[in-house]
Structures are given as C-alpha cells and as structure tokens.
Write a protein that holds these residues in place. Sequence first.
Motif, short mmCIF file in Angstrom:
data_model
loop_
_atom_site.label_atom_id
_atom_site.label_comp_id
_atom_site.label_asym_id
_atom_site.label_seq_id
_atom_site.Cartn_x
_atom_site.Cartn_y
_atom_site.Cartn_z
N ASN A 12 -0.02 -4.56 5.49
CA ASN A 12 0.00 -6.02 5.42
C ASN A 12 -1.19 -6.58 4.66
OD1 ASN A 12 2.19 -5.64 7.09
ND2 ASN A 12 1.52 -7.08 8.67
N LEU A 13 -2.38 -6.08 4.96
CA LEU A 13 -3.58 -6.62 4.33
C LEU A 13 -3.59 -6.37 2.83
CD1 LEU A 13 -6.33 -5.76 6.97
CD2 LEU A 13 -5.26 -7.98 6.52
N ALA A 14 -3.11 -5.19 2.42
CA ALA A 14 -3.04 -4.90 0.98
C ALA A 14 -2.05 -5.84 0.30
CB ALA A 14 -2.64 -3.45 0.76
N ILE A 56 8.32 -8.93 -3.09
CA ILE A 56 9.71 -8.55 -3.28
C ILE A 56 10.07 -7.49 -2.25
CG2 ILE A 56 9.31 -6.69 -4.98
CD1 ILE A 56 11.85 -7.82 -6.44
N ALA A 57 11.26 -7.62 -1.66
CA ALA A 57 11.76 -6.64 -0.70
C ALA A 57 13.13 -6.18 -1.19
CB ALA A 57 11.83 -7.24 0.69
N ASN A 96 8.11 -3.04 0.73
CA ASN A 96 9.06 -2.23 1.48
C ASN A 96 8.41 -1.15 2.33
OD1 ASN A 96 11.96 -3.02 0.88
ND2 ASN A 96 11.08 -3.02 -1.18
N LYS A 97 7.16 -0.78 2.07
CA LYS A 97 6.48 0.22 2.89
C LYS A 97 5.82 -0.37 4.13
CE LYS A 97 5.58 3.75 -0.63
NZ LYS A 97 6.37 4.79 0.07
N ALA A 128 10.28 -9.00 9.48
CA ALA A 128 10.64 -9.67 8.23
C ALA A 128 11.46 -8.78 7.30
CB ALA A 128 9.38 -10.14 7.50
N LEU A 129 11.35 -7.45 7.45
CA LEU A 129 12.08 -6.54 6.57
C LEU A 129 13.37 -6.01 7.18
CD1 LEU A 129 9.12 -4.54 4.97
CD2 LEU A 129 10.48 -6.36 3.94
#
Length: 327
Positions: free
Chosen positions: A12-14, A27-28, A51-52, A70-71
């Motif tokens: 998340n932070l990245a 983008i997902a 996506n990761k 969210a994914l």
Amino acid sequence: MEPFRFVKAQDNLAAIRAAGINQAKFIAGGTNMLDLMKLNIETPKQVVDINKLSLYKIEELQNGGIRIGALVKNSDLSYNPYIIKNFPVLSEALLSGASPQLRNMATTGGNLMQRTRCPYFYNTDFACNKRVPGSGCAAITGYNRMNAILGTSDKCIATHPSDMCVAMAALGAIIHVQGPKGSRAIPFADFHLLPGQTPHIEHNLKQDELITHVEIPALPFAVKSYYLKVRDRASYEFALASAAVALDIQNGTINGARVALGGVGTKPWRSLEAERALIGAPANAQTYRTAANAALAEAKPHKDNAFKIELAKRTLVRALTTVEGMS
C-alpha cells in the motif's frame, strides 16, 4: 495512447508514494481506465499497478456487516454466499452490470471510480466540461436520451454508470482510504460529488489516496432487498433507470426503508425523500407511488430524456412491490 511509465506496487505505501507524482493513476482490472487511455481522455504520466496489494478479502464482521477489499472482483463479490443471503440487492446489482468477462476483471475499487459513459465525454470532437473544464457541455443541446435528470447543473448532465454503486448507496456503505497522512473513512453519500460548476471533480479522493476497502454496515432488513434495472436490452447495457430498495415491514407498516436510484442521477442517487415517504406508512401501492413522486420531485429533464421521470417512478414502484412480496 500517450507514453507513460508503468510501476508495479508491492504494498500500500509503495502504491501511495508512486501515486504522489502529478498525473499518476492506479490500475487494477483496467476495464474502464484502458478504454479512456486509448482515447486519450485519460493521459497519466505514470500508471501504478496495484494487483499485488493484499486487498482481495471479503470479511464478515461481528456486528453483521461486511468488509470488502478494494481488489475483490465483481464476480467474486456477486457470488459470495454472505452477500447473497444478507445483502441480495448488491449481488443483483453486480450481476446486472457488464458481462461475465468484465465482471471477472473489474474490481470493487475500480467500480467506485468508474467514469460516465456519456457519448460526448467519450468523443473528443465534442465539448465536455468533464474532459476539458470550461469547454461546454454538448449533451445539454445534443442528443441526451441517456443523460441524467437528477443532480444536474448548467455545466454537466452526465449520468453515473455504475450498478454496484446504486446498491451501495442504498446500503449506506463506507469507503475506507489510505494516504500519506493516514487513513480515513468516507460515507458513501459524500464520496461522489455533484457536478455543480466543477464537473471534472467527480469524487472526494485526493491524488495520492488509495481505496483499501468498503464497509457495509449491518442492516438486518437488507435480507429483503432487491435491485431492478430497466434498459434497452437484456444484457451488457447501462440503465435507463434502476432502483435499489430494502424494506422492513411489520404488520403491514413500513418501519424502515432504503432507496437509491440509478440511470437518472449524476451520482448514485440515494433518495432520502422517498425513504421519508415510506417510513411509517402502510405497505401498499399508494404509498409506493407517493414515494416515487417524492424521489423524482426535483427532476430536471432535457428534450430527449423526459420519459425517464415516469420510467424511474414505475421502476421504483415495481421494486418496492417486489420486496413487499418477500415479506
């Protein structure tokens, strides 16, 4: 499509850091973003693949609510047994949208960020204040059969396209986001913004904030809920009008109600006016028609979409009647 830098975020932070640069986009599934990039409507300088990230869980909460990452794919959410049992309106809304192939790719967070399908927004030969602020709104004087009649302004009459969001509006969902300064929760009603004089500002989300999950609070009478979508063809089509409803009926009286409309608003349209007309009233056709009239009282049609007023009323009445039959 304009050149861009592609970054795969590992956490998340990245992702948040990568989104902090000007004109970066997450983008997902890409079911909407890629279309917009191909048409040069979205021209991000950096695309951040999320996506990761570990945002794929659907978790039942002790209080009876549910937490949706969210994914989470639309298909996984629509077929989740807990959703089907306790929030059927959400499952039905998801299954009424797009196609199985798209639902297998589209995500919960992406659906929240879905942009309008107004043809003037997609055609760069026409003026559109969402696409180019200050350029005008070609839909107002153009062919506007599919456009909105609620929440419009003299700058924009684009309809919000999502089915999922209509159900979430009715359920009073809460959107949780994370940014460089921490996390915050946004009530669903406050997430999408009315066009007003700034139709290009569509949501209450900062550039470097990431949607992490959506919480649907416990709503016991949501077990008796329903989503009805009226459209030009039976599948793979956006709504002309839709209704997401839930009723708590005890001894013939409506003790609780949730109502949201789709296909007619510039944002997912929860109708507190309809809910007020329903609560405390007898569960019958006259009450439902009164609620429908209240829901559309502020409608402002244009030359090609005036029919949506009566269509939305009938859609809402039919949805409410259907839920009454579940009691």
